[in-house]
Design an enzyme around this catalytic site. Structure first.
Site, PDB file in Angstrom:
ATOM      1  N   PHE A 139      -7.326   2.573   5.168  1.00  0.00           N
ATOM      2  CA  PHE A 139      -6.536   1.367   4.930  1.00  0.00           C
ATOM      3  C   PHE A 139      -6.961   0.173   5.779  1.00  0.00           C
ATOM      4  O   PHE A 139      -6.451  -0.927   5.593  1.00  0.00           O
ATOM      5  CB  PHE A 139      -5.031   1.623   5.044  1.00  0.00           C
ATOM      6  CG  PHE A 139      -4.568   2.136   6.386  1.00  0.00           C
ATOM      7  CD1 PHE A 139      -4.321   1.273   7.431  1.00  0.00           C
ATOM      8  CD2 PHE A 139      -4.351   3.497   6.582  1.00  0.00           C
ATOM      9  CE1 PHE A 139      -3.877   1.737   8.653  1.00  0.00           C
ATOM     10  CE2 PHE A 139      -3.904   3.974   7.808  1.00  0.00           C
ATOM     11  CZ  PHE A 139      -3.674   3.098   8.852  1.00  0.00           C
TER      12      PHE A 139
ATOM     13  N   GLU B 157      -5.389   7.419   6.804  1.00  0.00           N
ATOM     14  CA  GLU B 157      -4.363   8.449   6.871  1.00  0.00           C
ATOM     15  C   GLU B 157      -5.012   9.708   6.300  1.00  0.00           C
ATOM     16  O   GLU B 157      -5.496   9.707   5.160  1.00  0.00           O
ATOM     17  CB  GLU B 157      -3.159   7.993   6.026  1.00  0.00           C
ATOM     18  CG  GLU B 157      -1.914   8.799   6.220  1.00  0.00           C
ATOM     19  CD  GLU B 157      -1.111   8.464   7.487  1.00  0.00           C
ATOM     20  OE1 GLU B 157      -1.535   7.632   8.318  1.00  0.00           O
ATOM     21  OE2 GLU B 157      -0.050   9.077   7.650  1.00  0.00           O
TER      22      GLU B 157
ATOM     23  N   ARG C  96      -2.919   8.527  16.440  1.00  0.00           N
ATOM     24  CA  ARG C  96      -2.105   7.343  16.699  1.00  0.00           C
ATOM     25  C   ARG C  96      -1.780   7.194  18.183  1.00  0.00           C
ATOM     26  O   ARG C  96      -1.693   6.101  18.710  1.00  0.00           O
ATOM     27  CB  ARG C  96      -0.828   7.494  15.875  1.00  0.00           C
ATOM     28  CG  ARG C  96       0.242   6.548  16.209  1.00  0.00           C
ATOM     29  CD  ARG C  96       1.491   6.959  15.462  1.00  0.00           C
ATOM     30  NE  ARG C  96       2.631   6.444  16.168  1.00  0.00           N
ATOM     31  CZ  ARG C  96       3.606   5.767  15.590  1.00  0.00           C
ATOM     32  NH1 ARG C  96       3.578   5.555  14.302  1.00  0.00           N
ATOM     33  NH2 ARG C  96       4.598   5.318  16.297  1.00  0.00           N
TER      34      ARG C  96
ATOM     35  N   LYS D 113       7.467  -1.512   6.786  1.00  0.00           N
ATOM     36  CA  LYS D 113       7.482  -0.251   6.038  1.00  0.00           C
ATOM     37  C   LYS D 113       8.787  -0.126   5.269  1.00  0.00           C
ATOM     38  O   LYS D 113       9.852  -0.475   5.789  1.00  0.00           O
ATOM     39  CB  LYS D 113       7.245   0.942   6.962  1.00  0.00           C
ATOM     40  CG  LYS D 113       8.151   1.006   8.140  1.00  0.00           C
ATOM     41  CD  LYS D 113       7.746   2.121   9.098  1.00  0.00           C
ATOM     42  CE  LYS D 113       8.608   2.076  10.335  1.00  0.00           C
ATOM     43  NZ  LYS D 113       8.272   2.941  11.410  1.00  0.00           N
TER      44      LYS D 113
ATOM     45  N   ARG E 214       3.853  -4.069  17.499  1.00  0.00           N
ATOM     46  CA  ARG E 214       4.698  -3.884  16.324  1.00  0.00           C
ATOM     47  C   ARG E 214       5.214  -5.252  15.958  1.00  0.00           C
ATOM     48  O   ARG E 214       5.870  -5.907  16.740  1.00  0.00           O
ATOM     49  CB  ARG E 214       5.865  -2.960  16.681  1.00  0.00           C
ATOM     50  CG  ARG E 214       6.713  -2.568  15.499  1.00  0.00           C
ATOM     51  CD  ARG E 214       7.921  -1.761  15.938  1.00  0.00           C
ATOM     52  NE  ARG E 214       7.596  -0.463  16.518  1.00  0.00           N
ATOM     53  CZ  ARG E 214       7.251   0.603  15.798  1.00  0.00           C
ATOM     54  NH1 ARG E 214       7.174   0.529  14.498  1.00  0.00           N
ATOM     55  NH2 ARG E 214       6.975   1.741  16.383  1.00  0.00           N
TER      56      ARG E 214
ATOM     57  N   ARG F 222      -2.303   9.611  11.073  1.00  0.00           N
ATOM     58  CA  ARG F 222      -3.138   8.423  11.230  1.00  0.00           C
ATOM     59  C   ARG F 222      -4.389   8.793  12.025  1.00  0.00           C
ATOM     60  O   ARG F 222      -4.285   9.428  13.077  1.00  0.00           O
ATOM     61  CB  ARG F 222      -2.351   7.359  11.977  1.00  0.00           C
ATOM     62  CG  ARG F 222      -3.046   6.022  12.064  1.00  0.00           C
ATOM     63  CD  ARG F 222      -2.093   5.000  12.637  1.00  0.00           C
ATOM     64  NE  ARG F 222      -2.611   3.660  12.574  1.00  0.00           N
ATOM     65  CZ  ARG F 222      -1.835   2.579  12.606  1.00  0.00           C
ATOM     66  NH1 ARG F 222      -0.532   2.704  12.671  1.00  0.00           N
ATOM     67  NH2 ARG F 222      -2.358   1.380  12.571  1.00  0.00           N
TER      68      ARG F 222
ATOM     69  N   LYS G 176       2.470   4.384   1.396  1.00  0.00           N
ATOM     70  CA  LYS G 176       2.655   4.881   2.757  1.00  0.00           C
ATOM     71  C   LYS G 176       2.528   6.390   2.693  1.00  0.00           C
ATOM     72  O   LYS G 176       3.480   7.089   2.335  1.00  0.00           O
ATOM     73  CB  LYS G 176       4.018   4.482   3.317  1.00  0.00           C
ATOM     74  CG  LYS G 176       4.167   4.911   4.762  1.00  0.00           C
ATOM     75  CD  LYS G 176       5.489   4.471   5.338  1.00  0.00           C
ATOM     76  CE  LYS G 176       5.553   4.702   6.837  1.00  0.00           C
ATOM     77  NZ  LYS G 176       5.194   6.040   7.250  1.00  0.00           N
TER      78      LYS G 176
ATOM     79  N   GLU H 230       0.856  -1.191   0.000  1.00  0.00           N
ATOM     80  CA  GLU H 230       0.000   0.000   0.000  1.00  0.00           C
ATOM     81  C   GLU H 230       0.884   1.230   0.000  1.00  0.00           C
ATOM     82  O   GLU H 230       1.997   1.186   0.527  1.00  0.00           O
ATOM     83  CB  GLU H 230      -0.857   0.039   1.272  1.00  0.00           C
ATOM     84  CG  GLU H 230      -1.844  -1.085   1.405  1.00  0.00           C
ATOM     85  CD  GLU H 230      -2.586  -1.015   2.757  1.00  0.00           C
ATOM     86  OE1 GLU H 230      -2.245  -0.161   3.597  1.00  0.00           O
ATOM     87  OE2 GLU H 230      -3.494  -1.831   2.945  1.00  0.00           O
TER      88      GLU H 230
HETATM   89  P1  AMP Z   1       6.101   5.492  11.008  1.00  0.00           P
HETATM   90  O1  AMP Z   1       5.439   6.702  11.620  1.00  0.00           O
HETATM   91  O2  AMP Z   1       7.218   5.812  10.085  1.00  0.00           O
HETATM   92  O3  AMP Z   1       6.427   4.437  12.025  1.00  0.00           O
HETATM   93  O4  AMP Z   1       5.011   4.790  10.048  1.00  0.00           O
HETATM   94  C1  AMP Z   1       3.782   4.344  10.495  1.00  0.00           C
HETATM   95  C2  AMP Z   1       2.688   5.324  10.118  1.00  0.00           C
HETATM   96  O5  AMP Z   1       2.507   5.358   8.696  1.00  0.00           O
HETATM   97  C3  AMP Z   1       1.324   4.929  10.608  1.00  0.00           C
HETATM   98  O6  AMP Z   1       1.140   5.268  11.952  1.00  0.00           O
HETATM   99  C4  AMP Z   1       0.396   5.687   9.672  1.00  0.00           C
HETATM  100  O7  AMP Z   1       0.164   6.976  10.181  1.00  0.00           O
HETATM  101  C5  AMP Z   1       1.206   5.864   8.411  1.00  0.00           C
HETATM  102  N1  AMP Z   1       0.672   5.193   7.224  1.00  0.00           N
HETATM  103  C6  AMP Z   1       0.686   5.733   5.980  1.00  0.00           C
HETATM  104  N2  AMP Z   1       0.189   4.892   5.082  1.00  0.00           N
HETATM  105  C7  AMP Z   1      -0.180   3.769   5.741  1.00  0.00           C
HETATM  106  C8  AMP Z   1      -0.741   2.515   5.336  1.00  0.00           C
HETATM  107  N3  AMP Z   1      -1.021   2.258   4.066  1.00  0.00           N
HETATM  108  N4  AMP Z   1      -0.954   1.587   6.290  1.00  0.00           N
HETATM  109  C9  AMP Z   1      -0.658   1.829   7.580  1.00  0.00           C
HETATM  110  N5  AMP Z   1      -0.117   2.993   8.022  1.00  0.00           N
HETATM  111  C10 AMP Z   1       0.129   3.952   7.106  1.00  0.00           C
END
Ligand code: AMP
Length: 590
Positions: free
Chosen positions: A344, A304, A274, A425, A419, A259, A254, A252
């Site tokens: 999502f 998102e 979040r 990611k 997690r 969130r 990102k 998907e």
């Molecule tokens: P990070 O903040 O780098 O740990 O990445 C996680 C965050 O990516 C999540 O908390 C979401 O806010 C965001 N996010 C963006 N696109 C997606 C997706 N397709 N699925 C899940 N989270 C996503």
């Protein structure tokens, strides 16, 4: 229940950091606690009055507390004395207990203080609104302190100021609940599930105390109580992803937004961030428009929210959403900074949990229950089978203005609050030489000079030490700031200035001003090095040395959606440090 019982437990817990001992103290406390108030005890243990998502904050300033102690001590010199004590040990609660010990016992008709009374008074204080509340708060506090023993006063103040730091992790509370009410620590797992779907440890405690393990096993998602979000591990390359996820999985976009967990029933819509904060007021457009797209009686969705360029439909970076974080004139921000909601996941639908469904069934359900329109979209998704397909989709996603990909296993459930490797990611930064960014907590500031006069020209940053529950200094950052961001940071940070360094800050470097460790900003750097000054991961790699960032630079992102405990941890820094040594020398590698 007498408050002295709780104060005694607090005192014992303060004297240890050992998890087993803490658990034992908690078990003893829970066994003495009447079931009707166990939820209150659990909130107080965590320095709260209600679960975080209800947003009830005590918000008593140090000045006000000092005034209340002085009022209760009943002497004019009290304020000076309190300030002296406070300077000596940095703990206003402790200062209060010393002052009140010295107070002549003038009141003979003291009322016994109960947990209920303390809780109710704190709750009343937290709920006071409007003009001239300071004085009323002071009267409430002084009233409690008048009847309190010095030890009780110490903890009442710590609760009021938010400085009760017993270092009790949620897991430790759950261990103790499992032992006290089911006789077996292994049952913590069942409690964890209940906590993950309700985000309310008080409610979990009340349920096991009154209904036993059976009640906890039947614990269900409650609409308008946020579910703790599932998080993703990171991978550095397509190959690594394939190794971890197998032959076929979902990719998907990102998106770089905020969130949002959306709870909807009928016309009622509540949004959680979040970090489980209620953020409904920042997004009146979501509240208004999303119910029209839903074809179900009730749902919990994850999305998102992303700022967009209305003319081109392009996604804009996260910072644009910062303009939504305001109390007033939100309507104007809604028109100036339009968004789309990109769904999502679906976690709950028509009275039933969807968490146990596989990813692909959830996605299917999501597409059935929600009708796309101009404002509400599904996050672009593609099932990928090999490196080429991932690469193509990655490029598409970057071109659309997103950060990279989220990769998700097709046959796995939604793991609330954890997690794991079911979601990975893959971000652009991980792949170039500059490397990954870090989320760091702002702990101190240095006044700016020249053009930066009137703002903090340089900030002192810290990582989160999970074991100690402290914030350890890792670098000073003075580059990457625009005039606008300097101004914005000043507005946010100025109210967080404290008279003394917060006891959770671990830093040898002195700053011009100290802040309560709350704000998280994103930083990139060229390298992680050993440091004799900074305290992150001290003694881990080498005795007497910590880790520091070389050439840190602010990326412009203020991570308002993260709380300080979500910042990069020392564990992560250690892993990155070891990783860079393995890969190469002299390159930019974080
Ligand atoms: P990070 O903040 O780098 O740990 O990445 C996680 C965050 O990516 C999540 O908390 C979401 O806010 C965001 N996010 C963006 N696109 C997606 C997706 N397709 N699925 C899940 N989270 C996503």
């Amino acid at each position: 229940m007498e408050f002295s019982i709780l104060a005694d437990s607090f005192n014992k817990m303060e004297s240890t950091r050992k998890r087993l001992e803490l658990t034992q103290f908690l078990v003893e406390l829970f066994e003495k606690t009447p079931h009707e108030i166990i939820s209150k005890i659990v909130y107080l243990l965590q320095g709260k009055l209600r679960p975080d998502f209800e947003g009830i904050e005590l918000g008593v300033a140090e000045r006000l507390a000092i005034g209340a102690i002085a009022k209760s001590a009943g002497t004019d010199e009290a304020i000076k004395k309190i300030e002296e004590e406070y300077k000596k040990n940095g703990d206003l609660g402790h200062a209060a207990s010393i002052i009140l010990e010295q107070k002549e016992q003038t009141t003979f008709m003291v009322q016994d203080i109960t947990v209920e009374r303390v809780y109710d008074t704190l709750y009343t204080i937290a709920k006071l609104e409007g003009m001239k509340t300071q004085n009323r708060k002071m009267v409430h506090i002084a009233g409690l302190l008048n009847d309190a023993t010095p030890v009780e006063a110490k903890f009442i103040l710590k609760l009021l100021l938010g400085t009760l730091r017993l270092g009790i992790a949620e897991n430790t509370v759950m261990d103790a609940l499992a032992i006290a009410f089911s006789g077996n620590k292994d049952n913590r797992k069942v409690l964890e599930h209940a906590y993950s779907v309700s985000s309310d440890l008080g409610k979990v405690a009340e349920t096991i105390a009154t209904k036993g393990l059976e009640g906890i096993e039947k614990f269900e998602i409650m609409l308008f109580n946020p579910i703790r979000p599932m998080l993703a591990d990171r991978v550095k390359s397509e190959e690594e992803a394939i190794e971890k996820m197998g032959d076929e999985f979902a990719a998907e976009y990102k998106l770089d937004g905020e969130r949002v967990q959306v709870h909807i029933e009928g016309g009622k819509v509540v949004l959680f961030s979040r970090s489980l904060e209620n953020i409904s007021s920042y997004y009146p457009d979501i509240i208004e428009k999303i119910p029209k797209a839903i074809q179900a009686d009730n749902v919990i969705l994850e999305a998102e929210a992303v700022a967009i360029n209305e003319n081109t439909g392009e996604f804009l970076p996260f910072q644009e959403l910062m303009h939504r974080r305001r109390k007033y004139k939100i309507e104007k921000a809604v028109t100036r900074y339009p968004i789309t909601v990109n769904l999502f996941d679906i976690l709950y639908c028509n009275g039933k949990s969807c968490l146990e469904l596989d990813y692909k069934d959830r996605r299917e359900k999501l597409e059935k229950v929600v009708k796309e329109d101009e404002f509400v979209k599904y996050i672009p998704m593609s099932i990928v089978k090999n490196k080429n397909e991932i690469e193509d989709f990655f490029e598409n996603s970057i071109n659309a203005g997103s950060e990279g990909l989220m990769l998700k296993m097709l046959d796995k459930p939604y793991q609330a609050g954890s997690r794991g490797s079911y979601w990975l990611k893959l971000k652009r930064e991980y792949r170039n030489e500059l490397g990954d960014s870090l989320d760091l907590v702002v702990i101190g500031g240095f006044f700016g000079k020249g053009r930066r006069t009137g703002s903090y020209g340089t900030l002192l940053l810290a990582t989160y030490d999970e074991d100690e529950d402290t914030f350890t200094s890792i670098c000073k950052v003075g580059t990457g700031f625009s005039d606008e961001s300097l101004d914005q940071l000043y507005q946010i940070l100025h109210p967080k200035v404290t008279i003394k360094k917060n006891p959770r800050i671990v830093s040898e470097m002195e700053a011009d001003v100290w802040f309560d460790p709350e704000l998280v900003i994103e930083v990139v750097a060229s390298e992680i090095t050993l440091s004799p000054i900074h305290k992150a991961a001290k003694d881990v790699i080498r005795k007497d040395a910590g880790l520091a960032l070389r050439f840190p630079k602010f990326t412009g992102k203020i991570r308002v959606e993260k709380i300080a405990e979500d910042a990069s941890t020392n564990e992560e820094i250690i892993t990155l440090y070891k990783g860079q040594k393995k890969v190469a020398h002299g390159k930019n590698l974080i």
